[in-house]
Design a protein around this motif. Structure first.
Motif, mmCIF file in Angstrom:
data_model
loop_
_atom_site.group_PDB
_atom_site.id
_atom_site.type_symbol
_atom_site.label_atom_id
_atom_site.label_comp_id
_atom_site.label_asym_id
_atom_site.label_seq_id
_atom_site.Cartn_x
_atom_site.Cartn_y
_atom_site.Cartn_z
ATOM 1 N N ARG A 149 -15.910 40.799 135.341
ATOM 2 C CA ARG A 149 -16.157 39.351 135.390
ATOM 3 C C ARG A 149 -16.966 38.902 134.182
ATOM 4 N NH1 ARG A 149 -17.256 38.924 140.319
ATOM 5 N NH2 ARG A 149 -19.463 39.429 140.262
ATOM 6 N N GLN A 150 -17.994 39.674 133.777
ATOM 7 C CA GLN A 150 -18.799 39.316 132.607
ATOM 8 C C GLN A 150 -17.938 39.299 131.349
ATOM 9 O OE1 GLN A 150 -21.862 42.322 132.658
ATOM 10 N NE2 GLN A 150 -23.288 41.022 133.809
ATOM 11 N N ALA A 151 -17.125 40.328 131.164
ATOM 12 C CA ALA A 151 -16.298 40.414 129.950
ATOM 13 C C ALA A 151 -15.286 39.272 129.889
ATOM 14 C CB ALA A 151 -15.592 41.778 129.898
ATOM 15 N N VAL A 152 -14.592 39.020 130.989
ATOM 16 C CA VAL A 152 -13.573 37.953 131.026
ATOM 17 C C VAL A 152 -14.236 36.591 130.824
ATOM 18 C CG1 VAL A 152 -11.923 36.758 132.532
ATOM 19 C CG2 VAL A 152 -11.928 39.257 132.417
ATOM 20 N N THR A 153 -15.365 36.364 131.474
ATOM 21 C CA THR A 153 -16.060 35.078 131.349
ATOM 22 C C THR A 153 -16.504 34.824 129.912
ATOM 23 O OG1 THR A 153 -16.818 35.227 133.630
ATOM 24 C CG2 THR A 153 -18.000 33.708 132.209
ATOM 25 N N LEU A 154 -17.084 35.839 129.274
ATOM 26 C CA LEU A 154 -17.522 35.662 127.880
ATOM 27 C C LEU A 154 -16.330 35.405 126.948
ATOM 28 C CD1 LEU A 154 -20.294 38.414 127.652
ATOM 29 C CD2 LEU A 154 -20.622 35.930 127.559
ATOM 30 N N ALA A 155 -15.234 36.097 127.178
ATOM 31 C CA ALA A 155 -14.071 35.955 126.290
ATOM 32 C C ALA A 155 -13.344 34.630 126.526
ATOM 33 C CB ALA A 155 -13.116 37.124 126.476
ATOM 34 N N TYR A 156 -13.081 34.279 127.778
ATOM 35 C CA TYR A 156 -12.213 33.130 128.048
ATOM 36 C C TYR A 156 -12.953 31.823 128.288
ATOM 37 C CZ TYR A 156 -8.345 36.281 127.896
ATOM 38 O OH TYR A 156 -7.419 37.163 127.449
ATOM 39 N N TYR A 157 -14.152 31.871 128.738
ATOM 40 C CA TYR A 157 -14.882 30.626 128.978
ATOM 41 C C TYR A 157 -15.860 30.289 127.856
ATOM 42 C CZ TYR A 157 -12.812 30.518 133.579
ATOM 43 O OH TYR A 157 -11.908 30.470 134.605
ATOM 44 N N GLN A 158 -16.307 31.323 127.132
ATOM 45 C CA GLN A 158 -17.208 31.055 126.015
ATOM 46 C C GLN A 158 -16.529 31.281 124.676
ATOM 47 O OE1 GLN A 158 -21.065 32.861 126.545
ATOM 48 N NE2 GLN A 158 -21.173 32.227 128.688
#
Length: 195
Positions: A149-158
């Motif tokens: 979740r941390q990796a996906v959130t940083l890549a796709y939302y940030q």
């Protein structure tokens, strides 16, 4: 009440004489063309009105056919048929072309009118759909491991790159790529996306 034809009455020229008249027309004889016109215009108009079914357009087509006969006189071949048959063939083709052109124009206008009157964009339905999709994404994100979740959130939302995600989470780049891949596969499965 029938109106008289817009063309003179059929001339006294016999059909067999039309071949000789046509030979004179080929040489540019305007008097011969006048004779030809008087002999053929009523026939051409009759054929045209049966196909076009509009008097004004039939008159226009008849004029076009008669001009064609003048311009194409050198193409007439007596062995292929009579002058009358040749003129009738040209008249029929021109009339059919006019009907097709009018139909194509009407079809274009109808299609444009349909596009102009298309249902209004349903903004409420679009907002509901977006909200539902967003909720589904949030629910599926909750199904990931914390690291995924941390990796996906940083890549796709940030909008961070893999390398920036690795630096932010202080993890090796290959580990981040694996987390991202596994996380995206779980998201895809959760959302029912088929590839």
């Amino acid at each position: 009440m029938n109106q008289p034809l817009p063309f003179g009455p059929p001339g006294q020229t016999g059909r067999s004489d039309l071949t000789q008249v046509m030979q004179k027309v080929v040489r540019g004889d305007k008097q011969a063309f006048s004779t030809l016109y008087d002999a053929l215009a009523p026939l051409v108009f009759g054929i045209t009105i049966k196909v076009v079914r509009d008097r004004a357009q039939s008159e226009e087509v008849t004029q076009e056919v008669m001009i064609d006969l003048w311009r194409q006189a050198a193409r007439y071949r007596p062995e292929a048929g009579s002058v009358t048959t040749w003129a009738a063939t040209i008249a029929h083709r021109r009339a059919v072309d006019r009907v097709r052109s009018a139909q194509a124009s009407a079809d274009r206008e109808q299609a444009q009118a349909a596009r102009d009157h298309s249902p209004a964009y349903d903004e409420v339905a679009e907002q509901v759909q977006t909200r539902l999709e967003s909720e589904q994404v949030r629910r599926c994100l909750r199904g990931l491991t914390e690291l995924q979740r941390q990796a996906v959130t940083l890549a796709y939302y940030q909008g961070l790159t893999y390398r920036e995600v690795a630096e932010s989470l202080r993890a090796p780049l290959p580990t981040i790529k694996t987390r991202m891949r596994d996380g995206l596969i779980r998201l895809r499965d959760c959302m029912g996306v088929t590839t």
